[in-house]
Design an enzyme around this catalytic site. Structure first.
Site, short mmCIF file in Angstrom:
data_model
loop_
_atom_site.label_atom_id
_atom_site.label_comp_id
_atom_site.label_asym_id
_atom_site.label_seq_id
_atom_site.Cartn_x
_atom_site.Cartn_y
_atom_site.Cartn_z
N CYS A 37 42.73 43.44 47.99
CA CYS A 37 42.20 42.28 47.39
C CYS A 37 41.36 41.99 48.69
O CYS A 37 40.63 40.15 47.95
CB CYS A 37 42.65 41.57 46.56
SG CYS A 37 42.53 43.06 45.14
N CYS B 71 45.59 42.04 36.39
CA CYS B 71 46.81 43.07 37.30
C CYS B 71 46.89 41.80 37.81
O CYS B 71 48.86 41.82 38.22
CB CYS B 71 45.54 43.36 38.28
SG CYS B 71 45.96 44.29 39.55
N CYS B 72 46.79 40.41 38.69
CA CYS B 72 47.52 39.09 38.75
C CYS B 72 47.99 38.95 38.06
O CYS B 72 49.36 38.22 38.58
CB CYS B 72 46.54 38.20 39.26
SG CYS B 72 45.77 38.35 40.67
N CYS C 261 44.58 33.42 41.95
CA CYS C 261 45.21 34.70 41.12
C CYS C 261 46.26 34.13 39.59
O CYS C 261 46.57 35.05 39.07
CB CYS C 261 45.43 35.17 42.02
SG CYS C 261 47.28 34.52 42.88
N CYS D 76 46.61 40.53 48.47
CA CYS D 76 46.74 42.27 48.64
C CYS D 76 45.60 42.46 49.10
O CYS D 76 44.67 42.12 49.60
CB CYS D 76 46.63 42.31 46.44
SG CYS D 76 48.76 41.82 45.79
#
Ligand code: SF4
Length: 267
Positions: free
Chosen positions: A232, A145-146, A257, A229
């Protein structure tokens, strides 16, 4: 003092915009020689940032997530050079408070904030195939995702730059304990990465922000020393590490990340 947007009075204890190459670099050897490898810190943050602006402008920019270190650096840059170049990665999952401080910074300093979004098709596929909280399942899923929302857009943001400036500090986490004020960035083609606050403490950062009345993310007042985010990031408990609220379900050693790691470390 001068009047900025929104009628805010701004302390103008700044120096004139430096000309590119007009003054010598802080390293004894001149230029970059001796800097990336030899510098372990200890230079005043303003000196390091001013050197980066003089040396690389206009091919230098500040990567900002609008944490307290970043807003301090924006203010510091603005006092030396009103043409602050700042970009941010809008992942699509940022907290509302981050957009609020971005707008306050934009108005206060009358600067443009350049946003980089992830590739829409990649986010669409991520959410369609893996769901909306896939990052909670494993470190690999989280890095995936990162990678889409941060790492790929950062690569685009750095294209054409000779140097980028960050708010990294050694004190933040064990994964940042070796950060230097000036270093080469092998993950991004060997451009120069400038971390003026590398050896600052949390207290020094806040002292600067309060002394100059710099707008900051109000989540910092709610127990969030580090903000990323929304899904997170959580507030930390008294006595917890600064980065304990980032990806709190992971071990400290994995908590990056991918923006600040060399390729071999990302593997
Ligand atoms: Fe995705 Fe979380 Fe990384 Fe943001 S911090 S890009 S939501 S895994």
């Amino acid at each position: 003092m001068t009047e900025a947007a929104g009628g805010k009075r701004v302390d103008e204890r700044s120096v004139a915009a430096p000309e590119r190459g007009a003054a010598g670099p802080p390293g004894e050897a001149g230029g970059l020689q001796g800097w990336p490898e030899a510098n372990l810190g200890g230079r005043p943050a303003e000196e390091v940032l001013g050197w980066a602006i003089r040396t690389f402008r206009p091919r230098v920019a500040l990567a900002s997530s609008f944490g307290v270190e970043d807003v301090a650096l924006i203010d510091m840059w603005w006092r030396m050079d009103r043409e602050v170049r700042v970009f941010t990665l809008d992942t699509g999952r940022l907290p509302e408070e981050t957009y609020e401080v971005m707008d306050r910074i934009r108005e206060r300093y009358e600067i443009a904030i350049v946003t980089y979004f992830p590739v829409a098709a990649a986010v669409e596929a991520l959410e369609r195939e893996r769901g909306f909280y896939s990052f909670r399942r494993s470190v690999e899923e989280r890095k995936y995702c990162c990678g889409i929302r941060k790492v790929e857009p950062l690569g685009r943001a750095l294209t054409g730059l000779e140097a980028w400036v960050t708010g990294l500090r050694r004190e933040q986490t064990e994964t940042r304990a070796a950060v230097r004020q000036v270093e080469r960035d092998p993950a991004h083609g060997g451009i120069i990465k400038v971390n003026p606050l590398a050896d600052w403490t949390t207290e020094q950062v806040w002292r600067y922000v309060r002394a100059h009345d710099v707008p900051y993310n109000r989540l910092h007042d709610q127990g969030y020393p580090s903000i990323g985010c929304a899904p997170c990031t959580r507030a930390v408990l008294p006595g917890e590490d600064i980065r304990a609220g980032r990806w709190w379900w992971e071990r400290p050693q994995t908590k990056e990340c991918g923006l600040h790691l060399a390729p071999r470390e990302e593997a």
